[in-house]
Design a protein around this motif. Sequence first.
Motif, mmCIF file in Angstrom:
data_model
loop_
_atom_site.group_PDB
_atom_site.id
_atom_site.type_symbol
_atom_site.label_atom_id
_atom_site.label_comp_id
_atom_site.label_asym_id
_atom_site.label_seq_id
_atom_site.Cartn_x
_atom_site.Cartn_y
_atom_site.Cartn_z
ATOM 1 N N TYR A 1 -61.244 23.172 106.981
ATOM 2 C CA TYR A 1 -60.453 21.972 107.268
ATOM 3 C C TYR A 1 -59.721 22.201 108.574
ATOM 4 O O TYR A 1 -59.236 23.295 108.831
ATOM 5 C CB TYR A 1 -59.398 21.730 106.174
ATOM 6 C CG TYR A 1 -59.940 21.280 104.852
ATOM 7 C CD1 TYR A 1 -60.021 19.929 104.535
ATOM 8 C CD2 TYR A 1 -60.354 22.202 103.898
ATOM 9 C CE1 TYR A 1 -60.509 19.512 103.303
ATOM 10 C CE2 TYR A 1 -60.844 21.793 102.669
ATOM 11 C CZ TYR A 1 -60.915 20.445 102.384
ATOM 12 O OH TYR A 1 -61.395 20.032 101.168
ATOM 13 N N LEU B 1 -56.584 22.147 110.958
ATOM 14 C CA LEU B 1 -55.184 22.371 110.622
ATOM 15 C C LEU B 1 -54.445 21.057 110.419
ATOM 16 O O LEU B 1 -53.603 20.949 109.522
ATOM 17 C CB LEU B 1 -54.521 23.204 111.723
ATOM 18 C CG LEU B 1 -53.121 23.720 111.448
ATOM 19 C CD1 LEU B 1 -53.072 24.540 110.176
ATOM 20 C CD2 LEU B 1 -52.633 24.542 112.635
ATOM 21 N N ALA C 1 -54.470 19.557 106.767
ATOM 22 C CA ALA C 1 -53.978 20.404 105.671
ATOM 23 C C ALA C 1 -53.620 19.576 104.442
ATOM 24 O O ALA C 1 -53.863 20.000 103.312
ATOM 25 C CB ALA C 1 -52.783 21.222 106.130
ATOM 26 N N ASP C 2 -53.075 18.383 104.654
ATOM 27 C CA ASP C 2 -52.734 17.527 103.513
ATOM 28 C C ASP C 2 -53.979 17.144 102.719
ATOM 29 O O ASP C 2 -53.970 17.136 101.491
ATOM 30 C CB ASP C 2 -51.968 16.281 103.961
ATOM 31 C CG ASP C 2 -52.729 15.445 104.978
ATOM 32 O OD1 ASP C 2 -53.609 15.992 105.684
ATOM 33 O OD2 ASP C 2 -52.438 14.239 105.080
ATOM 34 N N LEU D 1 -58.008 26.699 106.504
ATOM 35 C CA LEU D 1 -57.483 25.888 107.595
ATOM 36 C C LEU D 1 -57.853 26.545 108.914
ATOM 37 O O LEU D 1 -57.677 27.748 109.082
ATOM 38 C CB LEU D 1 -55.955 25.760 107.486
ATOM 39 C CG LEU D 1 -55.445 25.031 106.260
ATOM 40 C CD1 LEU D 1 -53.924 25.036 106.257
ATOM 41 C CD2 LEU D 1 -55.981 23.619 106.205
#
Length: 72
Positions: free
Chosen positions: A46, A48, A51-52, A69
């Motif tokens: 993912y 950064l 992140a959510d 991340l």
Amino acid sequence: MPPLDYQRHLFQERRLRSVTANTRADVREFLAFAGPHHLEVSPVPYALVAADRALTDLAADRVTGAAVLRAP
């Protein structure tokens, strides 16, 4: 690495919690097991800034492997 702006990046959250309680003995035991069993990890990258979404996917059990991340 740029300084962290707590107001902007952490949404005024002030409590940090550990997500693991592994000891050195736990790690040694795991590595002794993992070597002969040829375990493979499947990373799911993912960005950064996403992140959510990574946390949402983890909570919804949509990640098979390890969410990772990646910085730009």
